[in-house]
Design an enzyme around this catalytic site. Structure first.
Site, PDB file in Angstrom:
ATOM      1  N   ASP A   1       0.803  -1.083   0.096  1.00 12.25           N
ATOM      2  CA  ASP A   1       0.116   0.017  -0.084  1.00 12.25           C
ATOM      3  C   ASP A   1       0.960   1.207  -0.110  1.00 12.25           C
ATOM      4  OD1 ASP A   1      -1.528  -2.214   0.372  1.00 12.25           O
ATOM      5  OD2 ASP A   1      -2.973  -0.985   2.084  1.00 12.25           O
TER       6      ASP A   1
ATOM      7  N   LYS B   1      -6.808   3.324  -3.041  1.00 10.01           N
ATOM      8  CA  LYS B   1      -7.274   3.210  -1.547  1.00 10.01           C
ATOM      9  C   LYS B   1      -7.654   4.735  -1.113  1.00 10.01           C
ATOM     10  CE  LYS B   1      -5.136   2.100   2.719  1.00 10.01           C
ATOM     11  NZ  LYS B   1      -3.995   1.321   3.331  1.00 10.01           N
TER      12      LYS B   1
ATOM     13  N   LYS C   1     -10.336  -0.028  -1.998  1.00 15.07           N
ATOM     14  CA  LYS C   1     -10.026  -0.338  -0.718  1.00 15.07           C
ATOM     15  C   LYS C   1     -10.345   1.034   0.090  1.00 15.07           C
ATOM     16  CE  LYS C   1      -6.717  -1.314   3.177  1.00 15.07           C
ATOM     17  NZ  LYS C   1      -5.245  -1.881   3.404  1.00 15.07           N
TER      18      LYS C   1
END
Length: 224
Positions: A93, A157, A186
């Site tokens: 991430d 995300k 996400k």
């Protein structure tokens, strides 16, 4: 609401606080095994420990890179990605460089993300790009999603959880509308209860990042 998979499999069970201890990381892994979460999400210094803890299970290890500001150099992000993948991370991430993005340096942003994607690809790891949506307009969220797609990322995300705001259902829906089926979404940051988690999924989230995953599952299992 009908879920496309069991609720527990939406969760990246997360502990990213700077004061996190080894004991707390071990507990995070134990909880992830107990609830069969999709993954744990940790800072890179704990990836090897989580890999050892979770060996022989289906729970994956995700690591944050360039966290939480996204303002380190591209080479630093790529190096951190490789180190995390060597230690067993299957997902990365990485944080968008918001300042460079606000400057309109889109080629830099695309290259910055691609360097992480390229490093992760050597280990068949997937990459999520943290946009930090609370700092972006709707138009900027759409553009950041497009750049992430062009750079080969697998997810966009919402948030680090370390800024002025976290995930909103509106931002998740906008991100999903922008990326369609090309990327997954996400939702993370401030998701502390079952209703909020379900609202994110309904808005289009494919994954949920939360430190309250256990409490959310307890409530969900009790009301079904």
């Amino acid at each position: 609401m009908k879920l496309s998979k069991p609720l527990n499999k939406y969760f990246d069970h997360t502990l990213l606080k700077p004061e996190a201890t080894c004991e707390q990381i071990d507990r995070l892994c134990a909880e992830a095994k107990q609830y069969d979460f999709y993954s744990v999400c940790v800072n890179t210094c704990y990836v090897a420990r989580c890999t050892d803890n979770l060996r022989g299970t289906d729970v994956k290890v995700a690591a944050v890179v360039g966290f939480p500001l996204g303002a380190c150099t591209t080479a630093t992000k790529a190096f951190e990605t490789e180190e995390a993948c060597k230690d067993g991370a299957g997902e990365i991430d990485t944080v968008l460089n918001v300042g460079a993005f606000k400057d309109g340096r889109y080629d830099y942003i695309r290259d910055d993300i691609y360097a992480v994607v390229e490093a992760a690809a050597k280990y068949n790891a997937i990459v999520k790009v943290i946009l930090e949506t609370c700092l972006l307009t709707s138009e900027e969220i759409e553009e950041a999603c497009r750049l992430s797609k062009e750079a080969g990322a697998h997810f966009v995300k919402t948030s680090t959880g370390f800024n002025s705001g976290g995930a909103t259902a509106e931002d998740v829906a906008l991100m999903k509308k922008t990326v369609g089926d090309a990327l997954q979404v996400k939702a993370s940051g401030g998701i502390r209860d079952c209703d909020t988690a379900l609202a994110m999924i309904e808005a289009g989230a494919d994954r949920i990042g939360a430190s309250a995953s256990v409490n959310i599952m307890e409530v969900y299992n009790n009301v079904r």
